[in-house]
Design a protein around this motif. Structure first.
Motif, PDB file in Angstrom:
ATOM      1  N   LYS A 193      -5.324   6.853  -0.096  1.00 34.07           N
ATOM      2  CA  LYS A 193      -4.566   5.622   0.132  1.00 34.07           C
ATOM      3  C   LYS A 193      -4.738   4.695  -1.073  1.00 34.07           C
ATOM      4  O   LYS A 193      -5.832   4.636  -1.650  1.00 34.07           O
ATOM      5  CB  LYS A 193      -5.093   4.871   1.372  1.00 34.07           C
ATOM      6  N   SER A 194      -3.690   3.987  -1.412  1.00 31.02           N
ATOM      7  CA  SER A 194      -3.752   3.024  -2.516  1.00 31.02           C
ATOM      8  C   SER A 194      -3.271   1.670  -2.021  1.00 31.02           C
ATOM      9  O   SER A 194      -2.523   1.586  -1.033  1.00 31.02           O
ATOM     10  CB  SER A 194      -2.849   3.481  -3.659  1.00 31.02           C
TER      11      SER A 194
ATOM     12  N   GLU B 110       0.832  -1.206   0.000  1.00 34.98           N
ATOM     13  CA  GLU B 110       0.000   0.000   0.000  1.00 34.98           C
ATOM     14  C   GLU B 110       0.864   1.251   0.000  1.00 34.98           C
ATOM     15  O   GLU B 110       2.055   1.196   0.322  1.00 34.98           O
ATOM     16  CB  GLU B 110      -0.920   0.012   1.237  1.00 34.98           C
ATOM     17  N   SER B 111       0.261   2.369  -0.345  1.00 33.63           N
ATOM     18  CA  SER B 111       0.913   3.656  -0.188  1.00 33.63           C
ATOM     19  C   SER B 111      -0.136   4.687   0.227  1.00 33.63           C
ATOM     20  O   SER B 111      -1.337   4.378   0.255  1.00 33.63           O
ATOM     21  CB  SER B 111       1.603   4.090  -1.480  1.00 33.63           C
TER      22      SER B 111
ATOM     23  N   GLN C 265      -7.948  -0.156   5.196  1.00 32.52           N
ATOM     24  CA  GLN C 265      -7.219  -1.045   4.287  1.00 32.52           C
ATOM     25  C   GLN C 265      -5.920  -1.436   4.974  1.00 32.52           C
ATOM     26  O   GLN C 265      -5.602  -0.953   6.056  1.00 32.52           O
ATOM     27  CB  GLN C 265      -6.920  -0.344   2.963  1.00 32.52           C
ATOM     28  N   GLY C 266      -5.142  -2.296   4.340  1.00 30.10           N
ATOM     29  CA  GLY C 266      -3.829  -2.596   4.898  1.00 30.10           C
ATOM     30  C   GLY C 266      -3.419  -4.024   4.679  1.00 30.10           C
ATOM     31  O   GLY C 266      -4.211  -4.876   4.255  1.00 30.10           O
ATOM     32  N   LEU C 267      -2.146  -4.283   4.982  1.00 28.97           N
ATOM     33  CA  LEU C 267      -1.575  -5.612   4.860  1.00 28.97           C
ATOM     34  C   LEU C 267      -0.981  -5.997   6.208  1.00 28.97           C
ATOM     35  O   LEU C 267      -0.466  -5.143   6.941  1.00 28.97           O
ATOM     36  CB  LEU C 267      -0.501  -5.649   3.779  1.00 28.97           C
TER      37      LEU C 267
END
Ligand SMILES: C[S@@+](CC[C@H](N)C(=O)[O-])C[C@H]1O[C@@H](n2cnc3c(N)ncnc32)[C@H](O)[C@@H]1O
Ligand SMILES: C[S@@+](CC[C@H](N)C(=O)[O-])C[C@H]1O[C@@H](n2cnc3c(N)ncnc32)[C@H](O)[C@@H]1O
Lengths: 392, 392
Positions: A167-168, A10-11, B121-123
């Motif tokens: 956010k991506s 993500e970024s 979102q996120g990992l």
């Protein structure tokens, strides 16, 4: 290349609250380094509704107008009015910065400059892989390009209803050889003004941000798009989420593909090995891959506070090495001097170069065109030849 | 097990400023969850000379005395007087907490509870390895035990001149099979009162902290000890270093041996997948190793904000798998439900269980004896049998 069949990175954009904090910390660092290259700076920022708090430890002879810097950065990100939720001109700026502990300082400064001790203990990783031409993992590379594009079409008013916070996230599918083969899922959430309808927003984001950035051959009917999945994102920036310096360290580095030592970058002058040794680690790893010694390489270094020599240097080429790893380590020791003094000298780190690093990643890229800085020294492959020579 | 011939991890004590911030954030979370299990909490803390600032977003029906909680945590860490640099009773407590954005909330709450969307979102990664009996990497395990021991001998006055702030670091040497074989370097810096001479401190730290904790067979004449290498560490805690929540995420997890998604844990209620899905990841990975399906396992999961199903689930067993990785992934999907609602239910996360996690690591351990909590649910190996069954 990776052992994972799917990998997600993500970024975040320059209006994300943690990134506002990072940019403030690095802008303060730059302003001080411009006047006093030997300053000691560890600047931490918190942003929340209507307020920016700057803290940390700074020892310098420079006089800088901290309040003006903070307001300037916030305005630059696009938070210029209460309409968008935050206003650099009118928010409160609170300064609770202290001085560097003289006891830490005595461990760092040495009569013999070359023996400068590490500013803290810690472990750092550097990474490179031949997966992209910038020798970075593909998922983080494309995650960054999505938010860079969001910034561009916001700033040039292609999509005038965009607001700064975004956010991506990119989920990449790898084939059995560990090569990128397609995109499974893309997540993009962007702050927006209230006028725009969700369906229009989704279409515009896919057409103007996602498709221009992601390689067409990686997109298919199987690609899932999640554009503003909450349905509404008018409130953003520090109102929606408290921002802190150093809270996007995986975005800042390799998107999770490489290991991380935990140390943050922004706001820290290069006597702090959290920053300088991580930059050096990238430089070493990239030169190893550029030299053809491995197609994928991760280096770990560690330090004891007040000690110049690393307490460990260790390498992992994931089986892609063309020369035994132990021999590459010897060559690294011969070609690179990883004492803090030498890193600072060889990467020329005592300059106001840090603010551009605080958005869109510290590695694998040229600085953002908007700020006109030149290339980052730690991206040079100027020691690949020497590594090869040391091994022959 | 690792591909590295040397691997270094670090930990910090409960008096480290970033850890004070983590403990304050988690103590506030606990106090709120105790009264209102459905509260939404994202609590960020900054501590600096004479001040603790609490911020973030909280939506709850509970009434809690935040100031008393903050003062209580600071006093518990041992910062109880200006003599040691910080005093929970007299420092300033500033509260700039806001509410959760209703736009985020609308993405998370669903009429059908099971469909609760991810809070962001996120990992996230989970990891386990058979390197230690707690199925954790050895370097972080021993780094934690060193600072736990520092805490113990400080609190029981074995070494009455110890003060709360400390950091440890362990460099482990691995043999060609990736098994721990010896300790190359140990770094331990501890805050102390001014009376103790450096040579006495070094001897006592080696005899009372390092030797009782590190396996004797791993120590040799080649082991390098760096005890208080700056020479003096009387000033510590928030005076020496600004502390922020979420700035020790590698200490909190696997010491760098596993990858990290970047999300912090402390102060976040489990609707935030940064926390709950990382805990679930540990649970899944540990059950895979406990089931004998791999001796080392790392799982990555990712989410889109407002969406219940993970956007990806992916596995890496570093070649140690006894069954093809794709089949293990299928078994994981069958045995584990990784939607936020299901994680919260299966790991029973809506209780005030978080403050003990904020020191000495979130994984591979029972809660600190000092706080008497029971075992963490994500350390259970209660699904190993089901995983084996799914694969047979
Ligand atoms: C979801 S917020 C973090 C959680 C927050 N602290 C809370 O209280 O729930 C993290 C980031 O998501 C983005 N965000 C904020 N509001 C959003 C919304 N309504 N929809 C999608 N993303 C949003 C912003 O970039 C923000 O910094
Ligand atoms: C070295 S400080 C971080 C750097 C700091 N922000 C600065 O201005 O240089 C990081 C941690 O090191 C520890 N520390 C503080 N003073 C120290 C000293 N004199 N010697 C060794 N470690 C110290 C504390 O645990 C502190 O939180």
């Amino acid at each position: 290349m990776t052992e994972y069949s799917l990998f997600t990175s993500e970024s975040v954009s320059e209006g994300h609250p943690d990134k506002i904090a990072d940019q403030i910390s690095d802008a303060i660092l730059d302003a001080i380094l411009a006047e006093d290259p030997r300053a000691r700076v560890a600047c931490e920022t918190m942003v929340k509704t209507g307020v920016a708090i700057i803290s940390g430890e700074i020892t310098t002879s420079a006089w800088v107008d901290l309040e003006a810097i903070v307001r300037g950065v916030i305005n630059d990100t696009g938070y210029t009015s209460s309409d968008v939720g935050f206003d650099g001109a009118t928010c409160s700026v609170i300064n609770i910065i202290g001085k560097q502990s003289p006891e830490i300082n005595q461990g760092v400064d040495r009569a013999n400059l070359e023996e400068q001790g590490a500013g803290d203990q810690g472990l750092m990783f550097g990474y490179a892989s031949d997966e992209t031409d910038v020798l970075m993992p593909a998922p983080i590379t494309y995650a960054h390009r999505l938010v860079e594009r969001q910034s561009k079409v916001r700033r040039d008013s292609t999509l005038p209803w965009l607001r700064p916070d975004a956010k991506s996230q990119v989920t990449l599918r790898y084939d059995a050889d560990g090569r990128p083969e397609g995109i499974d899922a893309v997540v993009l959430s962007t702050q927006h003004s209230p006028e725009i309808a969700l369906s229009d927003l989704r279409e515009a984001v896919i057409e103007e941000i996602i498709k221009p950035v992601l390689p067409a051959e990686w997109l298919s009917d199987a690609t899932k798009y999640f554009v503003n999945p909450t349905g509404k994102f008018v409130i953003g920036g520090p109102v929606g989420d408290c921002g802190l310096t150093g809270r996007k360290i995986i975005v800042d580095s390799y998107g999770g593909m490489a290991r991380h030592g935990g140390g943050a970058f922004s706001g820290k002058d290069p006597s702090k090995v959290d920053r300088s040794a991580a930059y050096a680690g990238r430089w070493v790893a990239k030169n190893i891959v550029a030299a053809g010694l491995a197609s994928r390489c991760e280096i770990q270094v560690s330090y004891a506070i007040g000690v110049a020599e690393p307490t460990s240097i260790s390498l992992n080429c994931f089986g892609t090495e063309t020369v035994p790893v132990a021999r590459i380590v010897d060559a690294v020791r011969e070609v690179f001097d990883l004492r803090p003094f030498a890193i600072i000298r060889d990467l020329d780190l005592l300059h106001p170069i840090y603010r551009p690093t605080a958005t869109f990643g510290h590695f694998g890229r040229a600085p953002h065109p908007l700020n006109g800085a030149t290339a980052f020294t730690w991206e040079r492959t100027d020691r690949a030849e020497a590594l090869r020579a040391a091994l022959s």
